[in-house]
Structure formats: structure tokens, C-alpha cells
Design a protein around this motif. Sequence first.
Motif, PDB file in Angstrom:
ATOM      1  N   GLN A  35       3.471   9.833  19.883  1.00 28.05           N
ATOM      2  CA  GLN A  35       4.223  10.535  18.702  1.00 28.05           C
ATOM      3  C   GLN A  35       4.471   9.190  17.778  1.00 28.05           C
ATOM      4  N   ASN A  36       5.245   8.147  18.687  1.00 28.89           N
ATOM      5  CA  ASN A  36       5.363   7.105  17.572  1.00 28.89           C
ATOM      6  C   ASN A  36       4.082   6.395  16.951  1.00 28.89           C
ATOM      7  N   VAL A  37       2.993   6.230  17.946  1.00 29.72           N
ATOM      8  CA  VAL A  37       2.070   5.493  17.497  1.00 29.72           C
ATOM      9  C   VAL A  37       1.413   6.083  16.357  1.00 29.72           C
ATOM     10  N   ARG A  38       1.390   7.668  16.432  1.00 25.39           N
ATOM     11  CA  ARG A  38       0.744   8.523  15.575  1.00 25.39           C
ATOM     12  C   ARG A  38       1.355   8.341  14.149  1.00 25.39           C
ATOM     13  N   ARG A  39       2.799   8.210  14.334  1.00 16.14           N
ATOM     14  CA  ARG A  39       3.607   8.285  13.076  1.00 16.14           C
ATOM     15  C   ARG A  39       3.397   7.007  12.431  1.00 16.14           C
ATOM     16  N   ARG A  40       3.673   6.022  13.090  1.00 16.90           N
ATOM     17  CA  ARG A  40       3.062   4.560  12.483  1.00 16.90           C
ATOM     18  C   ARG A  40       1.889   4.570  11.889  1.00 16.90           C
ATOM     19  N   ALA A  41       0.888   5.024  12.440  1.00 14.27           N
ATOM     20  CA  ALA A  41      -0.590   4.901  11.999  1.00 14.27           C
ATOM     21  C   ALA A  41      -0.497   5.688  10.606  1.00 14.27           C
ATOM     22  N   GLU A  62       1.193   3.715   8.005  1.00 13.08           N
ATOM     23  CA  GLU A  62       0.366   2.615   7.508  1.00 13.08           C
ATOM     24  C   GLU A  62      -0.645   3.021   6.865  1.00 13.08           C
ATOM     25  N   ALA A  63      -1.225   4.327   7.043  1.00 10.95           N
ATOM     26  CA  ALA A  63      -2.543   4.861   6.169  1.00 10.95           C
ATOM     27  C   ALA A  63      -1.654   5.242   4.826  1.00 10.95           C
ATOM     28  N   GLU A  64      -0.507   5.716   4.903  1.00  4.78           N
ATOM     29  CA  GLU A  64       0.054   5.940   3.686  1.00  4.78           C
ATOM     30  C   GLU A  64       0.299   4.974   2.657  1.00  4.78           C
ATOM     31  N   PHE A  99      -0.657   1.218  -1.786  1.00  2.00           N
ATOM     32  CA  PHE A  99      -0.717  -0.092  -2.407  1.00  2.00           C
ATOM     33  C   PHE A  99      -2.074  -0.618  -2.278  1.00  2.00           C
ATOM     34  N   ALA A 100      -3.205  -0.020  -2.088  1.00  2.00           N
ATOM     35  CA  ALA A 100      -4.754  -0.404  -2.177  1.00  2.00           C
ATOM     36  C   ALA A 100      -4.853  -0.968  -3.578  1.00  2.00           C
ATOM     37  N   LEU A 101      -4.294  -0.456  -4.480  1.00  2.00           N
ATOM     38  CA  LEU A 101      -4.422  -0.612  -5.844  1.00  2.00           C
ATOM     39  C   LEU A 101      -3.595  -1.811  -6.424  1.00  2.00           C
ATOM     40  N   GLU A 102      -2.865  -2.581  -5.488  1.00  2.00           N
ATOM     41  CA  GLU A 102      -1.785  -3.617  -6.054  1.00  2.00           C
ATOM     42  C   GLU A 102      -2.646  -4.870  -6.668  1.00  2.00           C
ATOM     43  N   ARG A 103      -3.704  -5.446  -5.852  1.00  2.00           N
ATOM     44  CA  ARG A 103      -4.353  -6.344  -6.623  1.00  2.00           C
ATOM     45  C   ARG A 103      -5.048  -6.053  -7.788  1.00  2.00           C
ATOM     46  N   PHE A 104      -5.588  -4.933  -7.812  1.00  2.00           N
ATOM     47  CA  PHE A 104      -6.303  -4.302  -9.212  1.00  2.00           C
ATOM     48  C   PHE A 104      -5.257  -4.441 -10.014  1.00  2.00           C
ATOM     49  N   VAL A 105      -4.012  -3.699  -9.713  1.00  2.00           N
ATOM     50  CA  VAL A 105      -3.019  -3.538 -10.897  1.00  2.00           C
ATOM     51  C   VAL A 105      -2.505  -4.798 -11.421  1.00  2.00           C
ATOM     52  N   LYS A 106      -2.329  -5.859 -10.549  1.00  2.00           N
ATOM     53  CA  LYS A 106      -2.009  -7.278 -11.188  1.00  2.00           C
ATOM     54  C   LYS A 106      -3.212  -7.811 -12.017  1.00  2.00           C
ATOM     55  N   GLU A 107      -4.383  -7.496 -11.754  1.00  2.00           N
ATOM     56  CA  GLU A 107      -5.463  -8.185 -12.486  1.00  2.00           C
ATOM     57  C   GLU A 107      -5.450  -7.352 -13.838  1.00  2.00           C
TER      58      GLU A 107
END
Length: 209
Positions: free
Chosen positions: A84-90, A93-95, A100-108
Motif C-alpha cells: 500500500q505504501n509503494v502504491r501510494r508513493r507511486a 510520484e505520478a501526480e 510539474f511535467a510542464l515546468e520546463r515548458f512554462v519557464k521557456e
Amino acid sequence: MAKEPQTPLDDELERREEEARPEPVEGELDDAVGIGDDETVAAEEPTAVSDNPEADMLAAQVEELEQSLAEAKDQALRAAAEAQNVRRRAEQEAEKARKFALERFVKELLPVVDSLEKALEAMGDDATEAHKEGVAMTLKMQQDVLAKFGVESLDPAGEPFDPQYHEAMAMVPNPELEPNSVMEVVQKGYTLNGRLVRPAMVVVSQAAG
């Protein structure tokens, strides 16, 4: 008184009586005596409580199995909690990666927004209304797209200086403002889903000397 002599008839009767008398069977008397003796011995001997090694062995096996079962249950609970802890951490991390996947794009993209803002501010009276309206609409479209993906601007003019979100470019004495207040925003800051992408560049007031 003299005994009368027996007649042949008396002898015959006596002989028949002896033949008719039952003779004791050999061993019956001994058996009767033996039975009595055995009962006496049995009554005298105390009943012995004999140990049952097979039952003891089974009891030990049952106890061992119960202990093994308890350990297996504990291990299963630990494994379930760890999974359960591994699933929660995953999931976290996915969330986080999604947010924040767009962070680099936003900076540009932020320098483009900065340029549009400066261009709109720099337009003088000689600029046509259509030109101003076009730049303003383009800037608004950029800002709306950023807001759609969780980007917010930081424009802290007049607010207390916050080193977590502001970067002081200079400190200027100003008796009209509280010390450590933002006097001027040189460049806006931005956050992405609450995370700082770029601090606001500001001028901070200080107490008049």
C-alpha cells in the motif's frame, strides 16, 4: 444294638446312590479360588495414570502450527502495508510528474509573456487601437493558457517581502511604506500548481536613515 446284616437289595440301592452322586470336576475349586484372588489383587492395585506421548506430540505440533500461522499473518499484514505504501508513493510520484511535467515548458514560455507585457506598456499614443488590442488579446490568450494548466502570476506590489517567492533587486529607503515592503515589481513571478517556477524580481523598502 447290633447292626442288622444288609440284604442284597440294600447293597444294590447303596451302590446306585453312590453312582448317582455327582463327582467334583477337577480344577473347578482351583478356578474359584483363583478368581477370588485375582479380584483381590485387582482391588488392591491402584489404577496407574499412564502418560500419552502421542497426545503430547500432537499438542506440540498444534502449538507450533499456531505460532507459524501467527507469523504468517504478521508477514502478510506487513507485506500488504508495504504494498500500500509503494502504491501510494507511486501515485504521488505520478501526480507530481503530471502536475510539474510542464515546468520546463512554462519557464521557456514566460519570457514571451514578459515581452508582450512590456510591449503593451511601451505603446505610445502613436500606436493604433487595433495594434494595442491585438497585443492585449495575444497576452490574454497566453495568460489564460497558463492559468488553465495551473500557472499563477506573482505581482506582490505593496505586500510584505517574502524571500520564498520574492527576490530583492534593491533596497530603497521609503518613509511612506513599512520596512521590508515591496515598492516595485521589476518582473512578475510565477508558480506552477503551488510550486515556485520563477521568483518575482522586486525593489524592497527600508527604514529611512
